[in-house]
Write a protein that holds these residues in place. Sequence first.
Motif, PDB file in Angstrom:
ATOM      1  N   LYS A  84      -0.305  49.886   5.230  1.00  0.00           N
ATOM      2  CA  LYS A  84      -1.207  50.918   4.384  1.00  0.00           C
ATOM      3  C   LYS A  84      -0.373  51.982   3.984  1.00  0.00           C
ATOM      4  CE  LYS A  84      -5.169  49.338   6.860  1.00  0.00           C
ATOM      5  NZ  LYS A  84      -6.354  49.764   7.622  1.00  0.00           N
ATOM      6  N   ASP A  85      -0.462  52.432   2.864  1.00  0.00           N
ATOM      7  CA  ASP A  85       0.249  53.731   2.423  1.00  0.00           C
ATOM      8  C   ASP A  85      -0.962  54.410   1.472  1.00  0.00           C
ATOM      9  OD1 ASP A  85       1.855  55.633   1.793  1.00  0.00           O
ATOM     10  OD2 ASP A  85       3.141  54.526   0.317  1.00  0.00           O
ATOM     11  N   VAL A  86      -0.765  55.844   1.331  1.00  0.00           N
ATOM     12  CA  VAL A  86      -1.767  56.249   0.377  1.00  0.00           C
ATOM     13  C   VAL A  86      -2.031  55.625  -0.943  1.00  0.00           C
ATOM     14  CG1 VAL A  86      -2.037  58.528  -0.814  1.00  0.00           C
ATOM     15  CG2 VAL A  86      -1.094  58.670   1.592  1.00  0.00           C
ATOM     16  N   THR A  87      -0.942  55.258  -1.431  1.00  0.00           N
ATOM     17  CA  THR A  87      -1.009  54.581  -2.898  1.00  0.00           C
ATOM     18  C   THR A  87      -0.954  52.954  -2.989  1.00  0.00           C
ATOM     19  OG1 THR A  87       1.758  54.760  -3.079  1.00  0.00           O
ATOM     20  CG2 THR A  87       0.552  56.572  -3.807  1.00  0.00           C
ATOM     21  N   ILE A  88      -0.385  52.301  -1.819  1.00  0.00           N
ATOM     22  CA  ILE A  88      -0.558  51.045  -2.204  1.00  0.00           C
ATOM     23  C   ILE A  88      -0.901  50.350  -0.617  1.00  0.00           C
ATOM     24  CG2 ILE A  88       1.917  50.774  -1.816  1.00  0.00           C
ATOM     25  CD1 ILE A  88       2.008  48.492  -3.896  1.00  0.00           C
ATOM     26  N   SER A  89      -1.081  49.018  -0.466  1.00  0.00           N
ATOM     27  CA  SER A  89      -1.416  48.453   0.660  1.00  0.00           C
ATOM     28  C   SER A  89      -0.985  46.883   0.399  1.00  0.00           C
ATOM     29  CB  SER A  89      -2.781  48.458   1.234  1.00  0.00           C
ATOM     30  OG  SER A  89      -3.215  49.758   1.506  1.00  0.00           O
ATOM     31  N   ASP A  90      -0.254  46.147   1.393  1.00  0.00           N
ATOM     32  CA  ASP A  90       0.219  44.938   1.412  1.00  0.00           C
ATOM     33  C   ASP A  90      -0.277  44.292   2.470  1.00  0.00           C
ATOM     34  OD1 ASP A  90       1.590  45.090  -1.231  1.00  0.00           O
ATOM     35  OD2 ASP A  90       3.003  46.361  -0.021  1.00  0.00           O
ATOM     36  N   ALA A  91      -0.514  42.844   2.503  1.00  0.00           N
ATOM     37  CA  ALA A  91      -0.927  42.076   3.747  1.00  0.00           C
ATOM     38  C   ALA A  91      -0.229  40.782   3.702  1.00  0.00           C
ATOM     39  CB  ALA A  91      -2.354  42.051   3.855  1.00  0.00           C
ATOM     40  N   PHE A  92       0.126  40.316   4.763  1.00  0.00           N
ATOM     41  CA  PHE A  92       0.607  38.846   5.003  1.00  0.00           C
ATOM     42  C   PHE A  92      -0.044  37.867   6.111  1.00  0.00           C
ATOM     43  CE2 PHE A  92       3.676  41.539   7.172  1.00  0.00           C
ATOM     44  CZ  PHE A  92       3.732  40.797   8.261  1.00  0.00           C
ATOM     45  N   LEU A  93      -0.102  36.725   6.038  1.00  0.00           N
ATOM     46  CA  LEU A  93      -0.489  35.893   7.055  1.00  0.00           C
ATOM     47  C   LEU A  93       0.907  35.319   7.778  1.00  0.00           C
ATOM     48  CD1 LEU A  93      -2.407  34.173   8.930  1.00  0.00           C
ATOM     49  CD2 LEU A  93      -2.167  32.391   6.809  1.00  0.00           C
ATOM     50  N   GLY A  94       1.158  35.516   9.108  1.00  0.00           N
ATOM     51  CA  GLY A  94       2.392  35.163   9.887  1.00  0.00           C
ATOM     52  C   GLY A  94       2.201  33.633   9.926  1.00  0.00           C
ATOM     53  N   MET A  95       3.632  32.961   9.705  1.00  0.00           N
ATOM     54  CA  MET A  95       3.634  31.548  10.362  1.00  0.00           C
ATOM     55  C   MET A  95       4.175  31.421  11.683  1.00  0.00           C
ATOM     56  SD  MET A  95       1.815  30.126   7.928  1.00  0.00           S
ATOM     57  CE  MET A  95       2.367  28.539   7.698  1.00  0.00           C
ATOM     58  N   PRO A  96       3.702  30.715  12.375  1.00  0.00           N
ATOM     59  CA  PRO A  96       4.424  30.551  13.576  1.00  0.00           C
ATOM     60  C   PRO A  96       5.772  29.891  13.579  1.00  0.00           C
ATOM     61  CG  PRO A  96       2.666  28.864  13.857  1.00  0.00           C
ATOM     62  CD  PRO A  96       2.547  29.880  12.453  1.00  0.00           C
ATOM     63  N   VAL A  97       6.706  29.816  14.254  1.00  0.00           N
ATOM     64  CA  VAL A  97       7.970  29.355  14.442  1.00  0.00           C
ATOM     65  C   VAL A  97       7.743  27.622  14.131  1.00  0.00           C
ATOM     66  CG1 VAL A  97      10.099  28.798  15.791  1.00  0.00           C
ATOM     67  CG2 VAL A  97       9.149  31.198  15.730  1.00  0.00           C
ATOM     68  N   THR A  98       6.670  27.229  15.027  1.00  0.00           N
ATOM     69  CA  THR A  98       6.584  25.681  15.065  1.00  0.00           C
ATOM     70  C   THR A  98       6.535  25.079  13.286  1.00  0.00           C
ATOM     71  OG1 THR A  98       4.108  25.976  15.552  1.00  0.00           O
ATOM     72  CG2 THR A  98       6.023  25.479  17.443  1.00  0.00           C
ATOM     73  N   ALA A  99       5.792  26.207  12.680  1.00  0.00           N
ATOM     74  CA  ALA A  99       5.469  26.085  11.052  1.00  0.00           C
ATOM     75  C   ALA A  99       6.746  25.911  10.240  1.00  0.00           C
ATOM     76  CB  ALA A  99       4.235  26.707  10.728  1.00  0.00           C
ATOM     77  N   LEU A 100       7.683  26.616  10.968  1.00  0.00           N
ATOM     78  CA  LEU A 100       8.821  27.110   9.971  1.00  0.00           C
ATOM     79  C   LEU A 100       9.735  25.609  10.037  1.00  0.00           C
ATOM     80  CD1 LEU A 100       9.412  30.492  11.104  1.00  0.00           C
ATOM     81  CD2 LEU A 100       8.225  29.682   9.100  1.00  0.00           C
ATOM     82  N   GLY A 101      10.718  25.449   9.054  1.00  0.00           N
ATOM     83  CA  GLY A 101      11.657  24.569   8.821  1.00  0.00           C
ATOM     84  C   GLY A 101      12.944  25.208   8.833  1.00  0.00           C
ATOM     85  N   THR A 102      13.934  24.607   8.605  1.00  0.00           N
ATOM     86  CA  THR A 102      15.573  25.170   8.303  1.00  0.00           C
ATOM     87  C   THR A 102      15.778  25.056   7.062  1.00  0.00           C
ATOM     88  OG1 THR A 102      16.201  22.845   8.837  1.00  0.00           O
ATOM     89  CG2 THR A 102      15.930  24.249  10.603  1.00  0.00           C
ATOM     90  N   GLU A 103      14.992  24.540   6.112  1.00  0.00           N
ATOM     91  CA  GLU A 103      15.422  24.555   4.824  1.00  0.00           C
ATOM     92  C   GLU A 103      14.290  25.370   3.999  1.00  0.00           C
ATOM     93  OE1 GLU A 103      16.422  20.872   3.183  1.00  0.00           O
ATOM     94  OE2 GLU A 103      17.869  20.372   4.753  1.00  0.00           O
ATOM     95  N   TYR A 104      14.902  26.431   2.950  1.00  0.00           N
ATOM     96  CA  TYR A 104      13.813  26.947   2.330  1.00  0.00           C
ATOM     97  C   TYR A 104      14.059  27.068   0.831  1.00  0.00           C
ATOM     98  CZ  TYR A 104      13.121  28.666   6.891  1.00  0.00           C
ATOM     99  OH  TYR A 104      12.939  28.733   8.143  1.00  0.00           O
ATOM    100  N   PHE A 105      13.067  26.967   0.085  1.00  0.00           N
ATOM    101  CA  PHE A 105      13.067  27.274  -1.462  1.00  0.00           C
ATOM    102  C   PHE A 105      12.489  28.515  -1.625  1.00  0.00           C
ATOM    103  CE2 PHE A 105      10.995  26.679  -5.440  1.00  0.00           C
ATOM    104  CZ  PHE A 105      12.374  26.382  -6.377  1.00  0.00           C
ATOM    105  N   ILE A 106      13.144  29.429  -2.191  1.00  0.00           N
ATOM    106  CA  ILE A 106      12.697  30.831  -2.442  1.00  0.00           C
ATOM    107  C   ILE A 106      12.292  30.928  -4.161  1.00  0.00           C
ATOM    108  CG2 ILE A 106      12.873  33.215  -2.249  1.00  0.00           C
ATOM    109  CD1 ILE A 106      14.813  32.426  -0.126  1.00  0.00           C
TER     110      ILE A 106
END
Length: 160
Positions: free
Chosen positions: A123-145
Amino acid sequence: MYRLYMKTGMVSLLAAAFIMAFSWLWAAPDTKGTKFWLAFPGSYFASPKAGKNLYLYITSDTSTTGNVYIPALFFNQNFSVNAGETTVVELPGACELRSPNTIESRGIRVTAGAPVTVYGMSKDVTISDAFLGMPVTALGTEYFIPVSYTHLTLPTKRIV
């Protein structure tokens, strides 16, 4: 004609059984877990004079305790959350990633005794951002960004 209906029915039944038996292969990863590694990306449009407020919102179906740890900042805070409620942990503003296209040691580790869901909020005066965290068990080792470019001259951000 009766045999045709029987064969079609049998094939349909076998197909449905196959899909049900292996549907877990196509299931979306669960967002509940006991271990998370998270990060807060910096914002280009944040107010330079105002302080940024960073929060983790932690919720669970069962009452549990846990810990939020940021090794680079020596930040270590225990938390407890009651079943069906949300606990807020305020983080130091210094844990936000600041430099694009560089490696920074500002990872946030969240551990809990029972599965929790973790949300991040900046949270900031001019902008706010949010995200949903993924647990380590849901992460893999290869990523496409996927990266998109806008009309602005600002670099894109990605966190792995």
